[in-house]
Enzyme design. Structure first.
Site, PDB file in Angstrom:
ATOM      1  N   GLY A  22       0.814  -1.198   0.063  1.00 44.10           N
ATOM      2  CA  GLY A  22      -0.041   0.017   0.036  1.00 44.10           C
ATOM      3  C   GLY A  22       0.793   1.399  -0.061  1.00 44.10           C
ATOM      4  CB  THR A  25      -0.154  11.493   2.437  1.00 41.92           C
ATOM      5  OG1 THR A  25      -1.338  10.925   3.175  1.00 41.92           O
ATOM      6  CG2 THR A  25      -0.562  12.282   1.616  1.00 41.92           C
ATOM      7  CG  ASP A 137      -7.286  11.153  10.449  1.00 42.84           C
ATOM      8  OD1 ASP A 137      -8.471  11.478  10.047  1.00 42.84           O
ATOM      9  OD2 ASP A 137      -6.442  10.715   9.499  1.00 42.84           O
TER      10      ASP A 137
HETATM   11  N1  LIG Z   1      -0.296  -2.400   9.663  1.00 46.49           N
HETATM   12  C1  LIG Z   1      -0.520  -2.798   8.391  1.00 46.49           C
HETATM   13  N2  LIG Z   1      -0.773  -3.917   8.201  1.00 46.49           N
HETATM   14  C2  LIG Z   1      -1.213  -4.237   6.575  1.00 46.49           C
HETATM   15  N3  LIG Z   1      -1.164  -3.286   5.967  1.00 46.49           N
HETATM   16  C3  LIG Z   1      -1.078  -2.017   6.262  1.00 46.49           C
HETATM   17  C4  LIG Z   1      -0.677  -1.695   7.508  1.00 46.49           C
HETATM   18  N4  LIG Z   1      -0.657  -0.290   7.560  1.00 46.49           N
HETATM   19  C5  LIG Z   1      -0.801   0.137   6.190  1.00 46.49           C
HETATM   20  N5  LIG Z   1      -1.180  -0.930   5.517  1.00 46.49           N
HETATM   21  C6  LIG Z   1      -1.325  -0.769   3.990  1.00 46.49           C
HETATM   22  O1  LIG Z   1      -0.760   0.354   3.677  1.00 46.49           O
HETATM   23  C7  LIG Z   1      -1.705   1.417   2.869  1.00 46.49           C
HETATM   24  C8  LIG Z   1      -1.007   2.793   3.217  1.00 46.49           C
HETATM   25  O2  LIG Z   1      -1.138   2.999   4.700  1.00 46.49           O
HETATM   26  P1  LIG Z   1      -0.778   4.432   5.311  1.00 46.49           P
HETATM   27  O3  LIG Z   1      -1.021   4.125   6.697  1.00 46.49           O
HETATM   28  O4  LIG Z   1       0.276   4.856   4.976  1.00 46.49           O
HETATM   29  O5  LIG Z   1      -1.684   5.502   4.587  1.00 46.49           O
HETATM   30  P2  LIG Z   1      -3.314   5.614   4.789  1.00 46.49           P
HETATM   31  O6  LIG Z   1      -3.626   5.617   6.275  1.00 46.49           O
HETATM   32  O7  LIG Z   1      -3.864   4.529   3.836  1.00 46.49           O
HETATM   33  O8  LIG Z   1      -3.346   7.113   3.979  1.00 46.49           O
HETATM   34  P3  LIG Z   1      -2.659   8.276   4.807  1.00 46.49           P
HETATM   35  O9  LIG Z   1      -1.332   8.533   4.870  1.00 46.49           O
HETATM   36  O10 LIG Z   1      -3.387   9.442   3.342  1.00 46.49           O
HETATM   37  O11 LIG Z   1      -3.710   8.685   6.028  1.00 46.49           O
HETATM   38  C9  LIG Z   1      -2.984   1.176   3.779  1.00 46.49           C
HETATM   39  O12 LIG Z   1      -4.019   1.628   3.127  1.00 46.49           O
HETATM   40  C10 LIG Z   1      -3.066  -0.411   3.959  1.00 46.49           C
HETATM   41  O13 LIG Z   1      -3.501  -0.950   2.596  1.00 46.49           O
END
Ligand SMILES: Nc1ncnc2c1ncn2[C@@H]1O[C@H](COP(=O)(O)OP(=O)(O)OP(=O)(O)O)[C@@H](O)[C@H]1O
Lengths: 369, 345
Positions: A22, A25, A137
């Site tokens: 994934g 931002t 958030d």
């Molecule tokens: N602990 C985790 N286990 C599995 N997949 C994860 C985990 N954390 C994040 N992901 C995957 O990575 C993606 C990006 O996560 P991230 O937290 O960086 O951003 P977000 O919350 O989707 O977006 P933003 O940064 O805009 O808030 C998520 O949408 C998810 O699919």
């Protein structure tokens, strides 16, 4: 090599990155594992070099708070290490999130399921608030779900501590649909009640299976809220017309919640209405919510392992790939990022694994269309 | 908050909050452990740096002792405080930066990194971790002869040395809680109490120049500061908390803290510091002295390794293109090529 650098290398060697899963931002997220145990983890790689002010605030907040918080319903930060100018957060791997669960039309939610998710959300939130941390958030997509069904509050990039009462804070927080009216009116002195409003919106969304208050702009958000819950009077919310960004947005009558939430029990609606009280000081607290009769009445909350969950695509084949990769290599020697073939290393095993992954990925892509 | 908790109800959940913190788990030592850690850090540094000097040239070098390192760091702890006041930063930033500086030198030697540089980065990092961020440019502008890159250059090193433990529990916060609590004692004179508080704040600040925060809890330090300002009020408060003990034990626990604050709570003599700093110029790690032979050598080595890696990568890319299987290409076009993944091994 300096001792600090050495210690970092040691830490880095404990983890392997396998596959990009994934992108947020400010970070790229990989699936990975702990080399010694094979435990699945998520590695969130934050690029630091790109920020002119150095380590950026979201990354700092996330690391700062997750280093301190250990709770079953808060995502666990297992380790932090750096690689060149990247910061890598090793997090427990979580299969899905509540937004995907809500959107999966093939899943049926029982009232007991909703109660279980709400209990876990409030437990995690109560722990944050007890630690003087505001999340700021909360939304379904930041409530991640582990393979055993446990819900975990994640994404502390906007969190802050509130040990300083009366300290002015920014009102530009919380994704619009989950943002409470006091923030929309520009209130700069707020509290744990802001998170509770978000939880109320999530509660409603679990019942409706669609966002409860989907405003199209900040102004429209207020209108959407008032249309649903009635325009607040001075008695409902003393002093709100004096808030910095107060604007009258029209008079809407209050409609009883049960007209929309027809299947909900009175306990359920009572807790929901207490999360959505206009006056922040009267809104229910996380601890009080956990003691609400709703959680003690029939039906009892579902066991987390029994909660509905989207079928996870790719799980099996990707596990096979994992089995094929070179486990002896240090750190991120394995970069199983199927579409990104140019970056892979090439042991013959690895190549086999890669083509399997790519084929499956390929079918999945075409299948989506 | 173990002793003298600042809330009326020192519930077990409060206890575990502090005990679960990174500060409690990673940054608390006994006085002996501290002395030993510093001695061994210093010994390792001396032998490692000795090797970096060109053959024979290190024989006459007089390296700094662990105590001299501590002295120099302490001087910059005082500077750090002045800088924050000068820049109008909140006390939270000042206290946090000072904690960072102390923790940094439990992992690094001043012979590798000069505290005047680390101090600037520690303050900048603290503005962010305490949620009072300032722009790097405006910060650097207000410090003479300092470029943004000087500050940023050490940021990652500092964060890493802290083990990314950014949250700090401070004695001045605990003191605030204690002050609120003391107001509940019977027959307190608010004017007198205010004076006591003002004076206790000064003791908390003096304590920041010492090692007490690496040994004791914030509430122990705050109670000590309060006791230094008014022994009678501190005793009355302690008795009200623990009515079963006519001579509350906490009052004995804080005795050594009192002594540390009294004996170490002032900035060091400038002359002594100057002498140490003069010697530091001759014994600092030559690899870190821009322009020296050892520095050039290290640079060349780094450059050579990077070049090797680039070549290896290029070869891999070449091979991957030749090996590409039919399923690869359409997908590669489909998804954006993740070019940023080449910088982490
Ligand atoms: N602990 C985790 N286990 C599995 N997949 C994860 C985990 N954390 C994040 N992901 C995957 O990575 C993606 C990006 O996560 P991230 O937290 O960086 O951003 P977000 O919350 O989707 O977006 P933003 O940064 O805009 O808030 C998520 O949408 C998810 O699919």
């Amino acid at each position: 090599m300096d001792a600090v650098e050495k210690a970092n290398t040691e830490r880095q060697k404990r983890w392997a990155k396998d596959k990009k899963v994934g992108e947020g931002t400010y970070a790229v997220v990989y699936k990975g594992r702990e080399i010694a145990t094979g435990r699945k983890v998520a590695i969130k790689k934050i690029k630091v070099g790109q920020f002119k002010d150095g380590l950026d605030m979201s990354a700092i907040r996330e690391v700062k708070f997750l280093r301190e918080l250990k709770h079953q319903n808060v995502i666990e930060l297992l380790d932090v290490f750096s690689s060149k100018t990247n910061l890598n957060l090793v997090l427990e791997f979580l299969d899905t999130d509540l937004e995907l669960v809500i959107k999966d039309r093939s899943l049926v939610f029982l009232p007991a399921d909703i109660k279980s998710w709400m209990a876990m959300t409030f437990r995690g939130l109560e722990f944050c608030h007890r630690n003087f941390i505001l999340h700021r958030d909360l939304k379904p997509n930041n409530l991640l779900i582990a393979s055993d069904g446990q819900l975990k509050i994640a994404d502390f990039g906007l969190a802050r501590d509130f040990a300083d009462p009366g300290y002015k804070m920014t009102c530009q927080v919380i994704t619009r649909w989950y943002r409470p009216p006091e923030l929309l009116f520009g209130c700069r002195y707020y509290s744990t009640a802001v998170d509770i409003w978000s939880v109320g919106c999530i509660f409603a969304e679990l019942m409706l299976r669609t966002p409860y208050l989907p405003g199209e702009s900040d102004m429209d958000q207020l209108k959407t809220i008032f249309r649903a819950l009635g325009t607040p009077t001075e008695e409902d919310w003393p002093g709100h017309t004096k808030l910095p960004d107060y604007v009258p947005v029209g008079q809407f009558p209050r409609t009883p919640l049960r007209e929309l939430f027809t299947a909900a029990t009175p306990d359920c609606l009572n807790l929901l209405s207490k999360c959505l009280i206009y006056e922040p000081r009267r809104r229910i607290g996380a601890k009080e919510a956990l003691n609400h009769p709703y959680f003690f009445a029939h039906p009892y909350p579902s066991h987390p392992s029994k909660l509905p969950k989207p079928a996870i695509k790719n799980t099996l084949p990707l596990e096979e790939v994992d089995g094929n990769v070179d486990l002896s290599g240090p750190g991120p020697a394995v970069k199983a990022n199927p579409p990104n073939k140019l970056k892979r290393k090439h042991s013959s095993d690895d190549l086999n694994g890669r083509s399997i992954a790519r084929k499956l990925d390929f079918t999945q892509h075409t299948g989506d269309r | 908050m173990t002793t003298g908790s600042t809330t009326t109800d020192a519930s077990s959940s409060k206890l575990s909050l502090y005990e679960g913190s990174t500060q409690y788990r990673h940054w608390r030592f006994s006085a002996e452990q501290l002395a030993q850690a510093r001695a061994s850090l210093n010994a390792t540094a001396v032998s490692a740096i000795g090797e970096k000097f060109e053959a024979g040239s290190s024989s006459g070098v007089s390296f700094l002792s662990a105590d001299e390192e501590v002295l120099l760091v302490k001087f910059y702890l005082a500077k750090c405080s002045q800088l924050c006041i000068h820049l109008g930063f909140p006390e939270e930033v000042e206290a946090t930066a000072m904690t960072y500086l102390k923790r940094f030198y439990l992992k690094n030697t001043v012979m590798d990194f000069h505290p005047k540089d680390i101090m600037l980065t520690a303050v900048f990092l603290a503005t962010k971790t305490t949620n009072h961020p300032v722009s790097l440019e405006s910060y650097a502008q207000r410090i003479p002869k300092t470029q943004p890159s000087d500050i940023l250059g050490h940021e990652f090193l500092v964060a890493q040395s802290l083990g990314f433990d950014f949250a700090v529990w401070h004695a001045h916060r605990a003191l605030w809680g204690l002050w609120l609590d003391v107001q509940n004692l019977p027959d307190v004179n608010m004017d007198e109490l205010r004076n006591v508080y003002e004076s206790a704040v000064q003791h908390v600040r003096a304590a920041r120049l010492t090692d007490v925060e690496l040994i004791y809890t914030p509430s122990q330090i705050s109670l000590t500061s309060f006791a230094l300002a008014s022994p009678a009020l501190a005793a009355a408060w302690a008795r009200s908390k623990i009515p079963t003990e006519p001579e509350p034990r906490v009052l004995a626990v804080i005795e050594p803290i009192k002594q540390m604050i009294a004996s170490q709570g002032a900035p060091p003599e400038v002359e002594a510091v100057r002498a140490v700093d003069r010697r530091l110029r001759l014994c600092k790690n030559p690899e870190k002295v821009v322009g020296s032979n050892a520095y050039m050598k290290k640079q060349e080595e780094t450059e050579r390794k990077a070049e090797e890696k680039r070549k290896r990568k290029a070869a891999e890319v070449q091979k991957a293109m030749e090996d590409a299987d039919p399923f690869g290409s359409p997908l590669a076009r489909d998804t954006n090529l993740d070019d940023d993944d080449d910088d982490d091994d």
